[in-house]
Write a protein that holds these residues in place. Structure first.
Motif, PDB file in Angstrom:
ATOM      1  N   HIS A 219      34.602 -37.847  25.623  1.00  0.00           N
ATOM      2  CA  HIS A 219      33.959 -36.569  25.907  1.00  0.00           C
ATOM      3  C   HIS A 219      35.039 -35.540  26.210  1.00  0.00           C
ATOM      4  O   HIS A 219      35.881 -35.752  27.076  1.00  0.00           O
ATOM      5  N   VAL A 220      35.034 -34.427  25.478  1.00  0.00           N
ATOM      6  CA  VAL A 220      36.030 -33.377  25.695  1.00  0.00           C
ATOM      7  C   VAL A 220      35.680 -32.640  26.982  1.00  0.00           C
ATOM      8  O   VAL A 220      34.622 -32.041  27.104  1.00  0.00           O
ATOM      9  N   ALA A 221      36.579 -32.696  27.959  1.00  0.00           N
ATOM     10  CA  ALA A 221      36.350 -32.031  29.235  1.00  0.00           C
ATOM     11  C   ALA A 221      36.970 -30.636  29.242  1.00  0.00           C
ATOM     12  O   ALA A 221      36.385 -29.689  29.763  1.00  0.00           O
ATOM     13  N   ARG A 222      38.162 -30.518  28.635  1.00  0.00           N
ATOM     14  CA  ARG A 222      38.855 -29.236  28.650  1.00  0.00           C
ATOM     15  C   ARG A 222      39.882 -29.218  27.531  1.00  0.00           C
ATOM     16  O   ARG A 222      40.466 -30.236  27.193  1.00  0.00           O
ATOM     17  N   THR A 223      40.080 -28.052  26.953  1.00  0.00           N
ATOM     18  CA  THR A 223      41.097 -27.873  25.914  1.00  0.00           C
ATOM     19  C   THR A 223      42.022 -26.746  26.334  1.00  0.00           C
ATOM     20  O   THR A 223      41.559 -25.682  26.729  1.00  0.00           O
ATOM     21  N   GLU A 224      43.314 -27.000  26.269  1.00  0.00           N
ATOM     22  CA  GLU A 224      44.307 -25.979  26.601  1.00  0.00           C
ATOM     23  C   GLU A 224      45.193 -25.742  25.395  1.00  0.00           C
ATOM     24  O   GLU A 224      45.557 -26.678  24.679  1.00  0.00           O
ATOM     25  N   ILE A 225      45.542 -24.485  25.181  1.00  0.00           N
ATOM     26  CA  ILE A 225      46.448 -24.122  24.100  1.00  0.00           C
ATOM     27  C   ILE A 225      47.608 -23.360  24.721  1.00  0.00           C
ATOM     28  O   ILE A 225      47.414 -22.332  25.354  1.00  0.00           O
ATOM     29  N   SER A 226      48.805 -23.879  24.536  1.00  0.00           N
ATOM     30  CA  SER A 226      49.979 -23.229  25.116  1.00  0.00           C
ATOM     31  C   SER A 226      50.472 -22.125  24.185  1.00  0.00           C
ATOM     32  O   SER A 226      50.120 -22.088  23.009  1.00  0.00           O
ATOM     33  N   PRO A 227      51.275 -21.220  24.702  1.00  0.00           N
ATOM     34  CA  PRO A 227      51.777 -20.112  23.880  1.00  0.00           C
ATOM     35  C   PRO A 227      52.556 -20.553  22.643  1.00  0.00           C
ATOM     36  O   PRO A 227      52.603 -19.837  21.654  1.00  0.00           O
ATOM     37  N   ASP A 228      53.137 -21.751  22.687  1.00  0.00           N
ATOM     38  CA  ASP A 228      53.884 -22.223  21.522  1.00  0.00           C
ATOM     39  C   ASP A 228      52.991 -22.898  20.479  1.00  0.00           C
ATOM     40  O   ASP A 228      53.480 -23.375  19.460  1.00  0.00           O
ATOM     41  N   GLY A 229      51.669 -22.944  20.731  1.00  0.00           N
ATOM     42  CA  GLY A 229      50.728 -23.502  19.764  1.00  0.00           C
ATOM     43  C   GLY A 229      50.354 -24.943  20.015  1.00  0.00           C
ATOM     44  O   GLY A 229      49.562 -25.520  19.277  1.00  0.00           O
ATOM     45  N   ARG A 230      50.879 -25.544  21.066  1.00  0.00           N
ATOM     46  CA  ARG A 230      50.550 -26.931  21.377  1.00  0.00           C
ATOM     47  C   ARG A 230      49.120 -27.005  21.891  1.00  0.00           C
ATOM     48  O   ARG A 230      48.719 -26.229  22.757  1.00  0.00           O
ATOM     49  N   ILE A 231      48.328 -27.941  21.360  1.00  0.00           N
ATOM     50  CA  ILE A 231      46.938 -28.121  21.756  1.00  0.00           C
ATOM     51  C   ILE A 231      46.851 -29.386  22.598  1.00  0.00           C
ATOM     52  O   ILE A 231      47.260 -30.459  22.155  1.00  0.00           O
ATOM     53  N   VAL A 232      46.324 -29.249  23.818  1.00  0.00           N
ATOM     54  CA  VAL A 232      46.166 -30.383  24.718  1.00  0.00           C
ATOM     55  C   VAL A 232      44.688 -30.518  25.030  1.00  0.00           C
ATOM     56  O   VAL A 232      44.046 -29.559  25.481  1.00  0.00           O
ATOM     57  N   ILE A 233      44.141 -31.714  24.792  1.00  0.00           N
ATOM     58  CA  ILE A 233      42.725 -31.970  25.063  1.00  0.00           C
ATOM     59  C   ILE A 233      42.621 -32.973  26.193  1.00  0.00           C
ATOM     60  O   ILE A 233      43.182 -34.072  26.117  1.00  0.00           O
ATOM     61  N   TYR A 234      41.928 -32.583  27.235  1.00  0.00           N
ATOM     62  CA  TYR A 234      41.648 -33.471  28.361  1.00  0.00           C
ATOM     63  C   TYR A 234      40.247 -34.034  28.155  1.00  0.00           C
ATOM     64  O   TYR A 234      39.340 -33.320  27.752  1.00  0.00           O
ATOM     65  N   HIS A 235      40.111 -35.314  28.425  1.00  0.00           N
ATOM     66  CA  HIS A 235      38.818 -35.951  28.169  1.00  0.00           C
ATOM     67  C   HIS A 235      38.394 -36.818  29.343  1.00  0.00           C
ATOM     68  O   HIS A 235      39.207 -37.227  30.165  1.00  0.00           O
ATOM     69  N   ASP A 236      37.104 -37.061  29.381  1.00  0.00           N
ATOM     70  CA  ASP A 236      36.514 -38.017  30.315  1.00  0.00           C
ATOM     71  C   ASP A 236      36.187 -39.255  29.504  1.00  0.00           C
ATOM     72  O   ASP A 236      35.632 -39.159  28.415  1.00  0.00           O
ATOM     73  N   THR A 237      36.543 -40.401  30.014  1.00  0.00           N
ATOM     74  CA  THR A 237      36.172 -41.613  29.299  1.00  0.00           C
ATOM     75  C   THR A 237      34.721 -41.930  29.614  1.00  0.00           C
ATOM     76  O   THR A 237      34.281 -41.819  30.765  1.00  0.00           O
ATOM     77  N   PRO A 238      33.946 -42.292  28.627  1.00  0.00           N
ATOM     78  CA  PRO A 238      32.540 -42.598  28.879  1.00  0.00           C
ATOM     79  C   PRO A 238      32.406 -43.909  29.657  1.00  0.00           C
ATOM     80  O   PRO A 238      33.239 -44.811  29.514  1.00  0.00           O
ATOM     81  N   ALA A 239      31.404 -43.960  30.460  1.00  0.00           N
ATOM     82  CA  ALA A 239      31.138 -45.180  31.206  1.00  0.00           C
ATOM     83  C   ALA A 239      30.621 -46.246  30.257  1.00  0.00           C
ATOM     84  O   ALA A 239      29.812 -45.982  29.377  1.00  0.00           O
ATOM     85  N   ILE A 240      31.114 -47.455  30.410  1.00  0.00           N
ATOM     86  CA  ILE A 240      30.661 -48.555  29.561  1.00  0.00           C
ATOM     87  C   ILE A 240      29.386 -49.121  30.169  1.00  0.00           C
ATOM     88  O   ILE A 240      29.353 -49.507  31.330  1.00  0.00           O
ATOM     89  N   ASN A 241      28.347 -49.145  29.362  1.00  0.00           N
ATOM     90  CA  ASN A 241      27.062 -49.643  29.828  1.00  0.00           C
ATOM     91  C   ASN A 241      26.871 -51.053  29.292  1.00  0.00           C
ATOM     92  O   ASN A 241      26.646 -51.251  28.104  1.00  0.00           O
TER      93      ASN A 241
END
Length: 65
Positions: free
Chosen positions: A25-47
Motif C-alpha cells: 500500500h502506497v503511504a507516501r511518495t516524495e520527489i526530490s529536486p534531482d528527480g529521485r522518486i521515493v515511495i514509502y509503503h505500509d506492508t499489508p497485514a497477513i490474514n
C-alpha cells in the motif's frame, strides 16, 4: 526562468503501480529536486484466516492495480 523538471508524471505513476502490484500500500511518495522518486509503503497485514483460494484471489487483484 523556471527549472526544467527531471521526472514525468508517468514515471511517478509507473513507480506507484509497481509498488501496488507487489502487494504493498502506497503511504507516501516524495520527489526530490534531482528527480529521485521515493515511495514509502505500509506492508499489508497477513490474514491467516483466508483460504488458499482467497489468498490467491487477493494476490491477483493486487497485481491488476
Amino acid at each position: 526562468m523556471t527549472e526544467r523538471t527531471v521526472f514525468k508524471q508517468s514515471d511517478v505513476t509507473r513507480a506507484q503501480k509497481a509498488t501496488i502490484a507487489a502487494g504493498l500500500h502506497v503511504a507516501r511518495t516524495e520527489i526530490s529536486p534531482d528527480g529521485r522518486i521515493v515511495i514509502y509503503h505500509d506492508t499489508p497485514a497477513i490474514n491467516d484466516n483466508l483460504s488458499p483460494y482467497e489468498k490467491w484471489k487477493a494476490e491477483q487483484n493486487a497485481r491488476q492495480a
